[in-house]
Scaffold this motif. Structure first.
Motif, mmCIF file in Angstrom:
data_model
loop_
_atom_site.group_PDB
_atom_site.id
_atom_site.type_symbol
_atom_site.label_atom_id
_atom_site.label_comp_id
_atom_site.label_asym_id
_atom_site.label_seq_id
_atom_site.Cartn_x
_atom_site.Cartn_y
_atom_site.Cartn_z
ATOM 1 N N GLY A 85 0.820 -1.227 0.000
ATOM 2 C CA GLY A 85 0.000 0.000 0.000
ATOM 3 C C GLY A 85 0.838 1.254 0.000
ATOM 4 N N VAL A 86 1.943 1.130 0.556
ATOM 5 C CA VAL A 86 2.781 2.336 0.727
ATOM 6 C C VAL A 86 3.472 2.677 -0.583
ATOM 7 C CG1 VAL A 86 4.727 3.260 2.016
ATOM 8 C CG2 VAL A 86 3.113 1.748 3.125
ATOM 9 N N ARG A 87 3.780 1.681 -1.372
ATOM 10 C CA ARG A 87 4.576 1.911 -2.582
ATOM 11 C C ARG A 87 3.851 2.898 -3.472
ATOM 12 N NH1 ARG A 87 5.721 -3.486 -5.208
ATOM 13 N NH2 ARG A 87 6.573 -3.835 -3.183
ATOM 14 N N GLY A 88 4.416 3.872 -3.940
ATOM 15 C CA GLY A 88 3.854 4.910 -4.804
ATOM 16 C C GLY A 88 3.463 6.157 -4.029
ATOM 17 N N ARG A 89 3.374 6.117 -2.627
ATOM 18 C CA ARG A 89 2.979 7.294 -1.842
ATOM 19 C C ARG A 89 4.114 7.704 -0.895
ATOM 20 N NH1 ARG A 89 -1.937 8.739 -2.755
ATOM 21 N NH2 ARG A 89 -1.757 10.280 -1.111
ATOM 22 N N GLU A 90 5.263 7.256 -1.139
ATOM 23 C CA GLU A 90 6.365 7.541 -0.219
ATOM 24 C C GLU A 90 6.633 9.036 -0.137
ATOM 25 O OE1 GLU A 90 6.575 5.384 -2.733
ATOM 26 O OE2 GLU A 90 7.486 3.512 -2.105
ATOM 27 N N GLU A 91 6.500 9.775 -1.283
ATOM 28 C CA GLU A 91 6.879 11.199 -1.295
ATOM 29 C C GLU A 91 5.962 12.018 -0.407
ATOM 30 O OE1 GLU A 91 9.353 14.242 -2.328
ATOM 31 O OE2 GLU A 91 9.573 12.088 -2.763
ATOM 32 N N ALA A 92 4.551 11.837 -0.613
ATOM 33 C CA ALA A 92 3.596 12.631 0.150
ATOM 34 C C ALA A 92 3.715 12.321 1.620
ATOM 35 C CB ALA A 92 2.187 12.299 -0.353
ATOM 36 N N LEU A 93 3.885 11.013 1.940
ATOM 37 C CA LEU A 93 3.993 10.630 3.360
ATOM 38 C C LEU A 93 5.232 11.277 3.990
ATOM 39 C CD1 LEU A 93 2.992 6.864 3.499
ATOM 40 C CD2 LEU A 93 2.070 8.705 4.892
ATOM 41 N N SER A 94 6.277 11.250 3.263
ATOM 42 C CA SER A 94 7.525 11.814 3.800
ATOM 43 C C SER A 94 7.368 13.293 4.078
ATOM 44 C CB SER A 94 8.655 11.624 2.790
ATOM 45 O OG SER A 94 8.906 10.282 2.621
ATOM 46 N N GLN A 95 6.734 14.069 3.173
ATOM 47 C CA GLN A 95 6.574 15.520 3.386
ATOM 48 C C GLN A 95 5.703 15.796 4.591
ATOM 49 O OE1 GLN A 95 5.103 16.988 -0.378
ATOM 50 N NE2 GLN A 95 7.156 16.893 -1.326
ATOM 51 N N ALA A 96 4.520 15.030 4.706
ATOM 52 C CA ALA A 96 3.639 15.264 5.853
ATOM 53 C C ALA A 96 4.361 14.951 7.142
ATOM 54 C CB ALA A 96 2.401 14.360 5.708
ATOM 55 N N LEU A 97 5.119 13.860 7.121
ATOM 56 C CA LEU A 97 5.853 13.488 8.343
ATOM 57 C C LEU A 97 6.913 14.552 8.704
ATOM 58 C CD1 LEU A 97 6.231 11.293 10.463
ATOM 59 C CD2 LEU A 97 7.927 10.252 8.952
ATOM 60 N N ALA A 98 7.573 15.092 7.676
ATOM 61 C CA ALA A 98 8.610 16.113 7.947
ATOM 62 C C ALA A 98 7.983 17.354 8.543
ATOM 63 C CB ALA A 98 9.309 16.453 6.631
ATOM 64 N N ALA A 99 6.762 17.796 7.998
ATOM 65 C CA ALA A 99 6.107 18.985 8.542
ATOM 66 C C ALA A 99 5.719 18.753 9.975
ATOM 67 C CB ALA A 99 4.869 19.288 7.686
ATOM 68 N N TYR A 100 5.224 17.510 10.238
ATOM 69 C CA TYR A 100 4.843 17.233 11.619
ATOM 70 C C TYR A 100 6.070 17.241 12.538
ATOM 71 C CZ TYR A 100 3.456 14.805 15.770
ATOM 72 O OH TYR A 100 3.263 14.489 17.088
ATOM 73 N N THR A 101 7.119 16.591 12.120
ATOM 74 C CA THR A 101 8.333 16.512 12.954
ATOM 75 C C THR A 101 8.834 17.919 13.297
ATOM 76 O OG1 THR A 101 8.894 14.531 11.751
ATOM 77 C CG2 THR A 101 10.636 15.509 13.079
ATOM 78 N N GLU A 102 8.713 18.849 12.318
ATOM 79 C CA GLU A 102 9.173 20.224 12.551
ATOM 80 C C GLU A 102 8.334 20.925 13.605
ATOM 81 O OE1 GLU A 102 9.924 24.141 9.774
ATOM 82 O OE2 GLU A 102 9.553 22.194 8.845
ATOM 83 N N GLY A 103 6.963 20.711 13.566
ATOM 84 C CA GLY A 103 6.099 21.428 14.517
ATOM 85 C C GLY A 103 5.835 20.660 15.772
ATOM 86 N N ALA A 104 6.427 19.462 15.929
ATOM 87 C CA ALA A 104 6.109 18.614 17.084
ATOM 88 C C ALA A 104 6.535 19.261 18.391
ATOM 89 C CB ALA A 104 6.800 17.259 16.899
ATOM 90 N N ALA A 105 7.714 19.893 18.388
ATOM 91 C CA ALA A 105 8.223 20.485 19.643
ATOM 92 C C ALA A 105 7.287 21.591 20.084
ATOM 93 C CB ALA A 105 9.623 21.024 19.388
ATOM 94 N N LEU A 106 6.879 22.461 19.125
ATOM 95 C CA LEU A 106 5.966 23.576 19.455
ATOM 96 C C LEU A 106 4.663 23.031 20.026
ATOM 97 C CD1 LEU A 106 6.332 26.570 19.066
ATOM 98 C CD2 LEU A 106 5.069 26.406 16.896
ATOM 99 N N LEU A 107 4.143 21.960 19.411
ATOM 100 C CA LEU A 107 2.873 21.366 19.838
ATOM 101 C C LEU A 107 2.973 20.854 21.265
ATOM 102 C CD1 LEU A 107 0.027 20.454 18.928
ATOM 103 C CD2 LEU A 107 1.055 18.319 18.156
ATOM 104 N N ARG A 108 4.160 20.200 21.568
ATOM 105 C CA ARG A 108 4.340 19.630 22.923
ATOM 106 C C ARG A 108 4.449 20.752 23.967
ATOM 107 N NH1 ARG A 108 7.431 15.810 20.223
ATOM 108 N NH2 ARG A 108 9.338 16.997 20.523
ATOM 109 N N ALA A 109 4.977 21.973 23.592
ATOM 110 C CA ALA A 109 5.197 23.036 24.577
ATOM 111 C C ALA A 109 3.960 23.871 24.843
ATOM 112 C CB ALA A 109 6.339 23.915 24.057
ATOM 113 N N LEU A 110 2.925 23.813 24.038
ATOM 114 C CA LEU A 110 1.785 24.726 24.168
ATOM 115 C C LEU A 110 1.137 24.695 25.546
ATOM 116 C CD1 LEU A 110 0.025 24.521 20.672
ATOM 117 C CD2 LEU A 110 1.147 26.469 21.698
ATOM 118 N N PRO A 111 0.799 23.551 26.144
ATOM 119 C CA PRO A 111 0.113 23.561 27.463
ATOM 120 C C PRO A 111 0.964 24.223 28.532
ATOM 121 C CG PRO A 111 0.053 21.376 26.469
ATOM 122 C CD PRO A 111 0.901 22.182 25.597
ATOM 123 N N SER A 112 2.284 23.963 28.605
ATOM 124 C CA SER A 112 3.114 24.551 29.678
ATOM 125 C C SER A 112 3.235 26.054 29.476
ATOM 126 C CB SER A 112 4.511 23.906 29.663
ATOM 127 O OG SER A 112 5.107 24.132 28.407
#
Lengths: 1074, 417
Positions: A316-343
Motif C-alpha cells: 500500500g505504501v509503494r507509490g505514496r512515499e513522497e507525500a507521506l515523507s513531506q507530511a511526516l517532515a512537517a509534523y516533525t518540525e512542529g512537534a516540539a511547538l505542539l508539545r510546549a503549548l500547554p506549559s
C-alpha cells in the motif's frame, strides 16, 4: 803636652744611688775614698756616661735610678777651647741620653765640641786606657793580641791613623765577604762555584754544531735509505700481490676443470624452454582452479534468482512515499511547538497573577491600566535623582559643619585647661634671673682657681725660703792657721844679735861670729816658714772669699725671687677678695661651703630656667586660645546655613511626589526606589501582554500540520478502520508519526535489497563467461609448452626439464669461476693456468709467496725504524736550530766571568790595601813605637824598682808584649798577677802620656787598680800617678785606708764618699792640689 | 771597470753580551743584534750591488757552539749567492779551521781560504775586477806573521784578507802579529783586516791601506759607539771608503760628575739627562755604563752601605722604560773624597809611612811578587785562569798605587766622619 780636658766639677742629678751629689775636682791628683758600696764604681760609670753616653737600656752599667726621678748629671770642664758645661739627661729617644753642651756664656754648642775636647778619642780607647777598673786592667791583655796592641797604639798616638783599626777591620770584613781560599759562602767563592757549574753544564752539552752537522748528515742518509726502502717495498708488494691472487685463484681453477667435465656428459639442451617444468605445473594448476571456480559461480547465481522472486510481492505504501515523507517532515518540525503549548499557557497565567500581586504591594492607588497611564518618563526620573543628590549633599555639609563646631569647642576647652596648668606652675616658681646666678658661679670658680694658685705660690715661697736659709746658714770654717806676727822676726834677730854679742863678749870673736851666723840662719829659716804658711793661708782665704761671693750672689737671687713671689701673692689676694664677693661668700669659706654654695646656685639656675620656659609657653597658649574661639564661631554659622538649605530642598521634593500620586512624605531616596519599582512593574505588565499574543499564533500553526499527516496516513492504509479525523493532540499524533516513519523505512529497505540482488546476478553471469574463456586459453598454452619441450606427455617433459636445470647450473658455474679467476688474477683462465705452471705449481707458488712476505716484512720494519729515526733527528735538529739554552748558558758564563773578574779585582785591591796598611803599621811601629815602649819601660822599671828594665814588642808576627831584665825576657802571661798588672798599668800610663803629648791631655780615672800591688810598688805607682797629674788630671778611687794615706802622702786631694748617704762629702783635708 | 765591495770582520754571531741579565725583556733584543747586524751587512751588499763581500775572521766563536750562528751565516750568504755576489772568508782565532767550519754547507759562491795562502781572481762579465788573497787560521793560536806570505801577483787592484794584530794592539791577543811596514812591503792595495774590534785605518808605505772595520755589533761596555762595516768603491785604480753602521744596539760609557750635585734626585736627573743626550732614537736599544766621578758632597752619602746599589736599581728601572730601551750595565763609583795627597805627605804621620811603603813596592817587582804570593793572590789568579776569567793575571804596580791611595782615602774619610 797638648792641652786637653779637665773635669772641674761634677753634679749628679740622679745616677745609681746618687742624687743631688756635687763634687769639686779641678787639676792635679784626686783620691775619692770610701768603703765598699760607697759608690766609687758608680762615679766612674757616671763620668764615663757623661762623656760618652749612657750604656744601653738593660745593661747593669747604665745605673738608672731605681726609684725614678731625674737620670743624668752635669760636668763643668776646662778645655783648650775654654770652659764647657756638659749636661746629659736620659731621653726616650736615645739610650745614650740627651746631651747639651754650653760655653761659659751659656751659649749652646754642638756635640762635636765635646768630641773635639776629648781629642776625638774613641769610646773604647777611653774606657780601656783612660777610665778603667781593676778587672778591666787585665782586659788590656786583648790589646796585646796581634790585632790589638799595635793598631791601638798607632791609633792612640798617630795623627792620620786614628781609625786604623776600624779601617782594617772593614777591609778584613770586605775581603772575607768577597773571597776565602777554602770558603763557600763569600761572593767570589759562590760566583766561581756557579761558573764551574755552568762550565760543567756546557761541557755536558758537547760540541753542538759538530753534532748538529753530523746529525744532519745522518738525516740525509736516512732520507735516502727511506727512499730505497719504499721502492723495494713497492716492488715486493706488486709481486706479492700477483702471487697472492694466483694463490687465491688456485681452488677456482680446479673447480672449473671439474665443471667443464660434467657439462660434457649432458645432451644439448640450450633450446629447452626456460623454467619449463614450473611453467607446466603452473598451467596445470591454473586449469584446475578455473574449473572449480565455475562450479561455485553457478551455485551463487541460483541463490540470487530466488531472492528476486521473493521481493516482487505488492504493498500500500509503494507509490505514496513522497507525500507521506513531506507530511511526516512537517509534523516533525512542529512537534516540539505542539508539545510546549500547554506549559506555556500555564506560565503566562502565573506571570499575570504575579504582576497583579506586585502592583498591589506597591500600594499605589492605581490598577493595571492606571499604571500603564502613569507618566514615568526619563526626565521625571532625572529631576528626582538630582533632587535626591542635592538633598544628600546638603545633609553631608550639615554633618561636616556640626563636626567642625564640635572640634573647635573641644580645642578651646583643652587650651583653657593648659593655660590653667601653666599659670599654676608659674605661681610656684620664685622670681630670680639666671644671668645673676651664672655670674655668682663664675665668681666661685675664680675663687677656687685663685686659691689653688696661692697654695702653689706658698709652696714655691717655702722652697725658696728654705734654699735661702740653707745658703745663708752655710758657713765656712774660719781660716785659723796661726801665722807668726811679722815683728817676731826683727825681735828674734835682735835677740840673736844680743846673744851673739853676749857670746862674743864671753867666748871671743869666733864663738860670737858663729853664734851670730847661726842665729841669723835660724831667723832666716823662721822667716821662710812663716811666709810659706802665710801664702797657703792667703790661698785658702781667697778661695773662701770666692765661695762667699757666690753665696752672696745666690742670696741676692733668692731674695729677689722671694720678693717677686710676695708681689704675686698680693695680686692674687686682691683677686681672691673680688671673687669671694662676687660668689657671695666670705674669705674664710671652706671647700665644703663652696661646694654647698655651688649646689645651691646650680639648683637656682635650673629653676630660673624653668620659669622662663613656662612664661614663654603661656604666651604661646594665649595666642592659640584666641584662634580656637574664632574657629568655634565660624563653625556654628556654617551649621545654621546647612540646615536652611536642607529645608528648601524638602519642599521641592514634596511637590514633585504629590504630582505623581506618590506619597508626599516619602524621603527622596525612598521615592526614587519606589519610582524604579513602579517602572519595572509597568515593563513586566507590557511583557505579559506580548507573550499571550504569541501563544495564540503558535496554536493555530500546530493544528494545520496534524490534520495533513492524519489524512496521508489514512490514504496509505496505515490506519485501518479510521474514517474521519478527531481531536488531534500530541498523545494521538506521536504513535501515528512513528508508524508512518516505520512504514516508510521498510519500503525503502525492500527497494534497496532488490536493486542489490539484480546487480549481483549481472556480475555473476559476466564472471562465468570470463572463466570459460580462461580455461580454454590454458588448454592451448599447455599443448604449446609440451611441443616446445619436445615431449609428448607431461612425464617426459618433466624428465627433460631436470636435465636442462643441471645444464644451466653447470654453465653458470663455469662462467662464475672464469670471472672469479679473472677478477683475482687479472688474467683469463688460460694465462692464469700458464702462470701457475710457470711458478712451479701450487707448491712453487707457496714457497715463492713465503719468500716475498719475508722480504716485505723486513723492509717494512726497517722503514719504520728509519722513519722513527728520521723524526727524532728532525726534531733534534729543529730543537737545536731554535733552542737558546746553550746561548743562555754562555750568557750566564760570560756574566759570571765578568762578575768574578770584578770581584777578584775588588778582592785584590782590598787585600793589597790591607797588606799595605799592615806593612805601613809595622814600619811605623819600628820607627815610631820606641816612644811608647820607652815610656812603658821607664814606668815599669820605676814600678818594679828596676827589677825589669825593658818592655818591648818583638817585630814579626808575634805581637805580644814582653819584658826583660837584660839577660832574659818573659811574656806577660809568665809574670805573676801583680807584676802583670803593673806591666799593663805601665803600658797604659805610657799610652796616656803619649796621647797627651800628641793629641791632648785627658783625665785618667782609675778605680782601685793597685790592690794587688805590694806597698812598695803601690807607692811607686802612686808616685807615677802624682807625676802624671802635674800635666793632666788624675782621679783615683779606693776603699783601702793604706792606699788613702799613700795618696795623701803624694799630695792627692782626698775626698771621702760616705756609704750611708749620698750627701756631698765634706773635705777631710786640703794638702795639695796642682 | 769600477766595482764595490764590503769589508766586515769579527761578526761574533750569537756570542753572549757582557753585563746583560739572563732574564728580562732586553735579553732577546741584545742577543739577536749580532744576527741583525749580519742581515744589515747583507742588505748593504744588495743595495749597493757590490761585487763581493769580505769577512775577515771571527765570524762566530767556536766556544759558543751556536748552531743558530752557523745557520744564520749560511742563510745570509745564500741570499748573496742568489744575487750573484761572491763572499770571501778567512777564519780567525775564534773560528779556526780546526773547528767545525768545514761542515757549514756554504753556497758555491763563497770562497773560504784554507790554511795556505791562496790568490783568487774576481771576474765580472768575463773581465777581471781584482785579486783577493787570504789565509785562514788553522788553529786558535797563530803566532807567525801570516802577512809575510802575501805578495802582489799581477796588475790591477789586489786585496789581502787576513785576521791579524797590526801593531800588537793591547787588549787583543797578539795573533798573527804584523806591522805597517811589513804590510806595505807586500805591495797590496787594500788589506782587509780583522781581529781588532775598534775601527781603524792605517796608511801603508807604498800607497796601500790596512783597514779594521771593527766588529759590526758592540758586545760589552768597552765596545762603545757606532759599529758597522766598510764599503769600498774602486774606480780607475783609486778607491773611496765609507763606514756604514749596522749595529742595532749601541754601547756607551758615560761619566756623571758629582761636582755641583747635592741631592740623589739631582744626581738621578743628571744621569738621565746625560744618557738621553747620547742615545739615538733610531736604534733598537742602548746599553750604558755610568761612572760617578769627581768630588762632591754626595760622595759620603753614596759611601753608605746599599746607597749606590739602590741608586743603580732606580736608575736601571727608569732607563729600561725609555724609548728605545736603555740597559744600565752598571753604575760605578769612581768619585773620591777630597784628599790633598801632597799635604798628607808633607804632614808625615801614618799616611806618609803608607805612601812610602807603596813607593817601595811599586819600584820593586820582586817584593811586589812576594806580597802577591803572601796574600794568596797567585793561587786565586791560577784558579781564575782555569775558569777563563781575565783578571789578576800578574801583579801590577799601579794596583799597589791604587790600593795605597784607597788606604789613605779610607783613613781620611774616617777622619772626616
Amino acid at each position: 803636652m797638648k792641652p786637653g780636658l779637665r773635669i772641674d766639677t761634677l753634679r749628679v742629678l740622679g745616677f745609681g744611688r746618687f742624687s743631688g751629689l756635687t763634687l769639686d775636682l779641678g787639676p792635679g791628683l784626686h783620691l775619692l775614698y770610701g768603703p765598699n758600696e760607697a759608690g766609687k764604681s758608680t762615679l766612674l760609670a757616671f763620668l764615663r756616661s757623661m762623656l760618652f753616653g749612657f750604656e744601653k737600656r738593660g745593661q747593669p752599667e747604665r745605673y738608672e735610678p731605681a726609684h725614678g726621678g731625674a737620670f743624668g748629671g752635669e760636668l763643668t770642664l776646662t778645655t783648650h777651647a775654654g770652659p764647657l758645661w756638659v749636661r746629659r739627661i736620659a731621653s726616650r729617644r736615645s739610650s745614650e741620653g740627651e746631651l747639651s753642651v754650653r760655653d761659659a756664656e751659656g751659649k749652646e754648642l754642638s756635640k762635636e765640641s765635646l768630641e773635639s775636647a776629648l781629642a776625638h778619642v774613641s769610646r773604647e780607647l777611653f774606657f780601656d786606657v783612660f777610665a778603667f777598673r781593676l778587672d778591666e786592667l787585665a782586659g788590656f791583655e786583648r790589646l796585646t793580641e796581634q790585632r790589638g796592641a799595635s793598631e791601638a797604639l798607632v791609633a792612640a798616638s798617630m795623627r792620620g791613623a786614628r781609625r786604623l783599626p776600624e779601617v782594617m777591620d772593614q777591609l778584613r770584613k770586605s775581603t772575607e765577604g768577597i773571597y776565602k781560599p777554602n770558603g763557600v759562602k763569600p761572593s767570589l767563592n759562590e760566583t766561581l762555584k756557579a761558573l764551574e757549574d755552568v762550565q760543567a753544564r756546557l761541557r755536558q752539552e758537547g760540541d753542538r754544531p759538530a753534532r748538529y752537522f753530523a746529525e744532519k748528515e745522518r738525516l740525509g742518509a736516512r732520507v735516502e735509505e727511506q727512499r730505497t726502502l719504499e721502492a723495494e717495498l713497492l716492488e715486493t708488494g706488486t709481486g706479492l700481490e700477483r702471487l697472492t691472487r694466483l694463490e687465491a685463484a688456485l681452488g677456482d681453477v680446479a673447480a672449473l676443470a671439474q665443471t667443464r667435465a660434467e657439462l660434457a656428459t649432458l645432451p644439448a639442451l640450450e633450446s629447452f624452454p626456460e623454467a619449463g617444468e614450473s611453467r607446466l605445473e603452473d598451467g596445470l594448476h591454473r586449469r584446475r582452479s578455473y574449473r572449480a571456480e565455475g562450479a561455485r559461480l553457478a551455485e551463487r547465481l541460483a541463490t540470487v534468482e530466488a531472492g528476486l522472486e521473493r521481493l516482487s510481492a505488492p504493498s500500500g505504501v509503494r507509490g505514496r512515499e513522497e507525500a507521506l515523507s513531506q507530511a511526516l517532515a512537517a509534523y516533525t518540525e512542529g512537534a516540539a511547538l505542539l508539545r510546549a503549548l500547554p506549559s506555556r499557557r500555564a506560565a503566562l497565567a502565573e506571570k499575570q497573577r504575579q504582576v497583579e500581586l506586585a502592583l498591589r504591594e506597591l500600594g499605589l492607588p492605581v490598577d493595571g491600566p492606571g499604571l500603564l497611564a502613569l507618566d514615568l518618563s526619563v526626565s521625571v526620573r532625572v529631576t528626582l535623582e538630582e533632587l535626591a543628590l542635592r538633598l544628600g549633599a546638603a545633609e553631608v555639609a550639615h554633618r561636616e559643619a556640626e563636626g567642625a563646631w564640635a572640634r573647635a569647642v573641644s580645642e578651646r576647652e583643652r587650651l583653657d585647661g593648659a593655660l590653667a596648668r601653666v599659670d599654676a606652675e608659674v605661681s610656684t616658681l620664685p622670681e630670680e634671673r639666671a644671668s645673676r646666678i651664672r655670674q655668682q658661679q663664675a665668681g666661685l670658680g675664680r675663687l677656687r682657681t685663685v686659691r689653688a694658685e696661692m697654695e702653689r705660690l706658698s709652696e714655691q715661697r717655702a722652697e725658696l725660703h728654705r734654699q735661702f736659709e740653707s745658703v745663708r746658714t752655710q758657713g765656712e770654717p774660719q781660716v785659723t792657721a796661726a801665722v807668726l806676727p811679722t815683728w817676731w822676726v826683727p825681735a828674734v834677730a835682735a835677740m840673736v844679735v844680743a846673744l851673739a854679742v853676749t857670746a862674743w863678749l864671753l867666748a871671743g870673736n869666733g864663738v860670737g861670729a858663729l853664734c851670730l851666723v847661726g842665729g841669723l840662719l835660724l831667723t832666716g829659716v823662721l822667716e821662710l816658714a812663716r811666709r810659706r804658711v802665710e801664702a797657703a793661708r792667703d790661698a785658702d782665704v781667697e778661695a773662701q772669699r770666692a765661695r762667699q761671693r757666690w753665696r752672696q750672689q745666690e742670696e741676692e737671687r733668692l731674695r729677689a725671687a722671694l720678693m717677686g713671689l710676695s708681689a704675686r701673692e698680693e695680686l692674687l689676694h686682691r683677686e681672691l677678695l673680688s671673687a669671694a664677693s662676687e660668689a657671695g661668700l666670705n674669705l674664710v669659706a671652706t671647700a665644703a661651703d663652696m661646694a654647698a654654695r655651688e649646689a645651691v646656685l646650680a639648683d637656682a639656675l635650673e629653676r630660673a630656667g624653668r620659669r622662663e620656659q613656662l612664661q614663654r609657653e603661656r604666651e604661646t597658649l594665649h595666642a592659640e586660645h584666641a584662634a580656637a574661639r574664632r574657629e568655634e564661631h565660624r563653625a556654628s554659622d556654617a551649621v545654621a546655613e546647612a540646615e536652611s538649605r536642607q529645608e528648601q530642598l524638602g519642599t521641592e521634593l514634596t511637590a514633585l511626589l504629590s504630582e505623581r500620586c506618590f506619597p508626599p512624605t516619602l524621603a527622596a531616596s525612598a521615592a526614587l526606589t519606589l519610582w524604579r519599582d513602579t517602572a519595572a512593574l509597568r515593563q513586566r505588565l507590557l511583557d505579559v501582554g506580548a507573550e499571550e499574543a504569541a501563544l495564540t499564533v503558535d496554536a493555530q500553526a500546530c493544528a494545520l500540520v496534524t490534520s495533513r499527516l492524519w489524512a496521508e496516513a489514512v490514504m496509505a492504509e496505515l490506519l485501518p478502520g479510521a474514517t474521519e479525523a478527531r481531536e488531534l493532540d500530541a498523545g494521538v499524533m506521536e504513535p501515528l508519526a512513528s508508524r508512518v516513519a516505520a512504514a516508510l523505512e521498510a519500503e525503502r529497505a525492500r527497494s534497496l535489497e532488490r536493486r542489490t540482488l539484480e546487480e549481483r546476478r549481472h556480475e555473476l553471469r559476466a564472471e562465468k563467461a570470463r572463466l570459460d574463456g580462461l580455461c580454454h586459453d590454458e588448454e592451448a598454452a599447455l599443448a604449446t609448452l609440451l611441443a616446445e619441450g619436445g615431449s609428448a606427455d607431461e612425464e617426459t617433459f618433466r624428465r627433460r626439464a631436470a636435465q636442462a636445470r643441471r645444464y644451466v647450473e653447470l654453465t653458470g658455474r663455469t662462467r662464475e669461476l672464469s670471472h672469479r679467476i679473472e677478477a683475482r688474477t687479472g688474467l683469463s683462465e688460460t694465462p692464469a693456468r700458464q702462470a701457475l705452471i710457470d711458478v712451479g705449481g701450487e707448491q712453487g707458488l707457496r714457497v715463492e709467496l713465503e719468500s716475498l712476505r719475508d722480504r716485505q716484512g723486513g723492509a717494512q720494519e726497517r722503514l719504520k725504524a728509519v722513519l722513527t729515526e728520521r723524526g727524532a733527528l728532525s726534531h733534534q735538529l729543529e730543537q737545536w736550530e731554535n733552542d737558546d739554552a746553550l746561548a743562555k748558558l754562555r750568557i750566564v758564563e760570560e756574566s759570571l766571568r765578568a762578575r768574578a773578574s770584578e770581584l777578584a779585582k775588588q778582592y785584590a785591591a782590598d787585600r793589597l790595601t790591607l797588606a799595605l796598611l799592615a806593612r805601613a803599621r809595622r814600619r811605623f811601629e819600628e820607627e815610631q813605637q820606641p816612644r811608647v815602649v820607652q815610656l812603658a819601660s821607664e814606668h815599669f822599671a820605676a814600678l818594679t824598682q828596676g827589677r825589669y828594665q825593658r818592655v818591648f814588642i818583638p817585630t814579626g808576627e808575634e805581637r805580644e808584649l814582653r819584658v826583660g831584665e837584660g839577660q832574659r825576657d818573659w811574656s806577660a802571661a809568665q809574670l805573676s798577677r801583680g807584676t802583670r798588672e803593673q806591666l799593663y798599668l805601665a803600658f797604659r800610663l805610657a799610652v796616656v802620656r803619649d796621647f797627651g803629648e800628641t793629641r791632648g791631655a785627658l783625665p785618667l780615672i782609675v778605680d782601685d787598680v793597685l790592690v794587688n800591688f805590694d806597698p812598695e810598688r803601690a807607692q811607686g805607682a802612686i808616685h807615677l800617678l802624682a807625676k802624671l797629674s802635674e800635666h793632666q788630671q788624675v782621679i783615683a778611687f779606693t776603699c783601702h785606708p793604706w792606699l788613702r794615706d799613700a795618696f795623701a802622702a803624694e799630695g792627692a786631694r782626698v775626698q771621702a764618699l760616705d756609704a750611708s748617704t749620698s750627701e756631698p762629702p765634706a773635705p777631710v783635708s786640703v794638702l795639695k792640689a796642682g | 771597470m769600477p766595482f764595490k765591495f764590503v769589508h766586515a770582520a769579527d761578526l761574533h754571531l750569537d756570542t753572549p753580551f757582557r753585563g746583560v741579565a739572563t732574564q728580562g725583556p732586553l735579553l732577546g733584543r741584545f742577543q739577536d743584534s749580532t744576527f741583525r747586524a749580519l742581515t744589515r751587512i747583507t742588505e748593504v751588499c744588495l743595495r749597493e750591488r757590490v761585487a763581493f763581500l769580505l769577512l775577515a775572521g771571527d765570524l762566530f766563536d767556536v766556544k759558543d757552539r751556536s748552531v743558530r750562528a752557523r745557520l744564520a751565516l749560511r742563510r745570509e750568504l745564500g741570499r748573496l749567492d742568489a744575487a750573484g755576489i761572491s763572499t770571501f772568508i778567512v777564519h780567525g782565532n775564534h773560528d779556526p779551521l780546526s773547528g767545525d767550519t768545514g761542515a757549514l754547507g756554504l753556497p758555491p759562491s763563497v770562497k773560504v781560504f784554507g790554511p795556505d795562502w791562496e790568490d783568487v781572481e774576481v771576474k765580472r762579465e768575463g773581465r777581471r775586477l781584482c785579486r783577493v788573497q787570504g789565509i785562514s787560521y788553522p788553529d786558535v793560536e797563530v803566532r807567525d806573521d801570516l802577512s809575510a806570505r802575501f805578495r802582489r801577483t799581477g796588475d790591477g787592484f789586489s786585496v789581502g784578507l787576513l785576521h791579524a794584530n797590526l801593531g800588537s794592539v793591547e787588549g787583543h791577543a797578539n795573533y798573527a802579529p804584523c806591522t805597517t811596514a811589513g804590510l806595505g812591503s807586500r805591495g797590496l792595495d787594500y788589506w782587509a783586516l780583522g781581529h781588532v774590534h775598534t775601527r781603524a785605518e792605517h796608511l801603508l808605505p807604498g800607497g796601500g791601506v790596512a783597514v779594521y772595520p771593527g766588529n759590526p755589533q758592540g758586545r760589552h761596555a768597552n765596545e762603545t759607539g757606532p759599529r758597522g762595516c766598510m764599503l769600498v768603491e774602486v774606480e780607475d785604480g783609486g778607491m773611496r771608503r765609507r763606514f756604514i753602521p749596522v749595529d742595532g744596539v749601541r754601547w756607551h760609557k758615560l761619566e756623571v760628575p758629582l761636582t755641583g750635585v747635592s741631592t740623589l734626585d739631582g744626581l738621578l736627573a743628571t744621569a738621565m739627562e746625560g744618557v738621553e743626550a747620547r742615545c739615538a732614537p733610531e736604534l733598537d736599544g742602548h746599553a750604558v755604563r755610568l761612572t760617578l766621578t769627581g768630588r762632591g758632597p754626595l760622595h759620603r752619602e753614596l759611601a753608605r752601605p746599599g746607597a749606590l746599589a739602590q741608586l743603580e736599581v732606580d736608575l736601571r728601572e727608569q732607563l729600561a722604560r725609555s724609548h728605545p730601551p736603555v740597559l744600565l750595565e752598571s753604575l760605578r763609583d769612581s768619585s773620591r773624597p777630597e784628599v790633598d795627597l801632597e799635604a798628607v805627605c808633607a804632614a808625615g804621620g801614618f799616611a806618609r809611612t803608607l805612601l812610602d811603603e807603596v813607593g817601595f813596592l811599586a819600584e820593586d817587582p820582586e817584593a811586589l811578587a812576594r806580597l802577591w804570593e803572601e796574600e794568596t793572590l797567585g793561587a786565586l789568579s791560577q784558579r781564575l785562569k782555569r775558569l777563563g776569567v781575565d783578571a789578576l793575571e800578574a801583579p801590577r804596580a799601579e794596583w799597589v798605587v791604587q790600593a795605597g791611595l784607597h788606604g789613605v782615602e779610607s783613613l781620611h774619610e774616617e777622619e772626616m766622619s
